[in-house]
Enzyme design. Structure first.
Site, mmCIF file in Angstrom:
data_model
loop_
_atom_site.group_PDB
_atom_site.id
_atom_site.type_symbol
_atom_site.label_atom_id
_atom_site.label_comp_id
_atom_site.label_asym_id
_atom_site.label_seq_id
_atom_site.Cartn_x
_atom_site.Cartn_y
_atom_site.Cartn_z
ATOM 1 N N ASP A 1 0.833 -1.096 -0.050
ATOM 2 C CA ASP A 1 0.215 -0.133 -0.131
ATOM 3 C C ASP A 1 0.902 1.419 0.038
ATOM 4 O OD1 ASP A 1 -3.091 0.472 0.965
ATOM 5 O OD2 ASP A 1 -1.733 2.236 1.237
ATOM 6 N N ASN B 1 -12.870 -3.164 2.666
ATOM 7 C CA ASN B 1 -13.480 -1.941 2.736
ATOM 8 C C ASN B 1 -14.776 -2.087 1.905
ATOM 9 O OD1 ASN B 1 -12.359 -1.197 5.367
ATOM 10 N ND2 ASN B 1 -10.779 -0.291 3.932
ATOM 11 N N GLY C 1 -15.503 2.863 4.083
ATOM 12 C CA GLY C 1 -14.510 3.248 3.825
ATOM 13 C C GLY C 1 -13.548 2.779 2.634
ATOM 14 N N GLN C 2 -14.398 2.374 1.491
ATOM 15 C CA GLN C 2 -13.916 2.105 0.443
ATOM 16 C C GLN C 2 -13.592 3.520 -0.421
ATOM 17 O OE1 GLN C 2 -16.043 -0.430 -2.034
ATOM 18 N NE2 GLN C 2 -14.646 -0.627 -3.718
ATOM 19 N N HIS D 1 -10.335 -5.074 -3.347
ATOM 20 C CA HIS D 1 -9.076 -5.273 -2.697
ATOM 21 C C HIS D 1 -9.273 -5.839 -1.448
ATOM 22 C CE1 HIS D 1 -10.272 -1.093 -2.428
ATOM 23 N NE2 HIS D 1 -9.521 -0.921 -1.335
ATOM 24 N N LEU D 2 -8.358 -6.518 -0.973
ATOM 25 C CA LEU D 2 -8.217 -6.981 0.433
ATOM 26 C C LEU D 2 -6.856 -6.512 0.966
ATOM 27 C CD1 LEU D 2 -8.674 -10.705 1.527
ATOM 28 C CD2 LEU D 2 -6.607 -9.321 2.139
ATOM 29 N N HIS D 3 -7.023 -5.808 2.211
ATOM 30 C CA HIS D 3 -5.950 -5.119 2.848
ATOM 31 C C HIS D 3 -5.356 -6.269 3.786
ATOM 32 C CE1 HIS D 3 -6.900 -0.867 2.404
ATOM 33 N NE2 HIS D 3 -8.098 -1.291 2.118
HETATM 34 P P1 5GP Z 1 -9.665 1.575 0.439
HETATM 35 O O1 5GP Z 1 -9.745 2.780 1.421
HETATM 36 O O2 5GP Z 1 -10.484 1.791 -0.755
HETATM 37 O O3 5GP Z 1 -10.029 0.326 1.506
HETATM 38 O O4 5GP Z 1 -8.180 1.138 0.243
HETATM 39 C C1 5GP Z 1 -7.389 1.749 -0.810
HETATM 40 C C2 5GP Z 1 -6.105 1.884 -0.394
HETATM 41 O O5 5GP Z 1 -5.405 1.978 -1.631
HETATM 42 C C3 5GP Z 1 -5.435 2.805 0.409
HETATM 43 O O6 5GP Z 1 -4.939 2.344 1.513
HETATM 44 C C4 5GP Z 1 -4.391 3.593 -0.509
HETATM 45 O O7 5GP Z 1 -3.446 4.141 0.521
HETATM 46 C C5 5GP Z 1 -4.165 2.597 -1.410
HETATM 47 N N1 5GP Z 1 -3.771 3.234 -2.864
HETATM 48 C C6 5GP Z 1 -4.438 4.303 -3.645
HETATM 49 N N2 5GP Z 1 -3.874 4.397 -4.647
HETATM 50 C C7 5GP Z 1 -2.808 3.438 -4.770
HETATM 51 C C8 5GP Z 1 -1.650 3.461 -5.446
HETATM 52 O O8 5GP Z 1 -1.523 3.833 -6.825
HETATM 53 N N3 5GP Z 1 -0.809 2.504 -5.106
HETATM 54 C C9 5GP Z 1 -0.862 1.784 -3.959
HETATM 55 N N4 5GP Z 1 0.251 0.858 -3.833
HETATM 56 N N5 5GP Z 1 -1.831 2.084 -3.097
HETATM 57 C C10 5GP Z 1 -2.807 2.839 -3.570
#
Ligand code: 5GP
Ligand code: ZN
Length: 112
Positions: free
Chosen positions: A30, A85, A91-92, A98-100
């Site tokens: 991330d 999320n 929080g998406q 995607h899975l964190h």
């Molecule tokens: P969400 O908030 O949708 O669950 O998570 C999106 C995640 O993607 C965030 O933790 C953010 O830091 C990450 N992210 C957004 N854009 C990029 C990118 O261009 N490259 C990488 N490696 N992570 C990204």
């Protein structure tokens, strides 16, 4: 999807710090890590969110890949967290499933 950043990452069009790749899934660090280990595991195929997944094999591949990566990183002993999320209050912020995978500190519970 043409303008989806995670589709571009999956296709190798944006330089990313990959930790895993196979024919169905890629995983990369991330950009804004929330823990010492913060990896995003995504299907190569575009699904806007968890709600759009129409095939259980997507879940199978996504979650089994995440667990495999966790084991490869040696996270079995101290543990880890997997988060998906979904939607605004979930929080998406990126509209590609995607899975964190989070680890490396005490993550606490419940989430803030
Ligand atoms: P969400 O908030 O949708 O669950 O998570 C999106 C995640 O993607 C965030 O933790 C953010 O830091 C990450 N992210 C957004 N854009 C990029 C990118 O261009 N490259 C990488 N490696 N992570 C990204
Ligand atoms: Zn996409």
């Amino acid at each position: 999807m043409g303008d989806c950043i995670f589709c571009k990452i999956a296709k190798g069009e944006i330089p990313s710090d990959f930790v895993y790749k196979d024919e169905n899934v890629v995983a990369f660090k991330d950009l804004n890590p929330q823990a010492p280990v913060h990896i995003l595991v995504i299907p190569r195929e575009h699904f806007e969110s968890a709600l759009k997944v129409d095939n259980d094999s997507v879940w199978n591949k996504l979650i089994s890949s995440a667990v495999k990566i966790a084991k490869e990183l040696g996270l079995e002993k101290d543990g880890f967290r997997m988060v998906i999320n979904t939607g605004e209050q979930g929080g998406q912020t990126v509209m590609h499933l995607h899975l964190h995978l989070l680890a490396g500190r005490n993550l606490g519970w419940p989430p803030g």
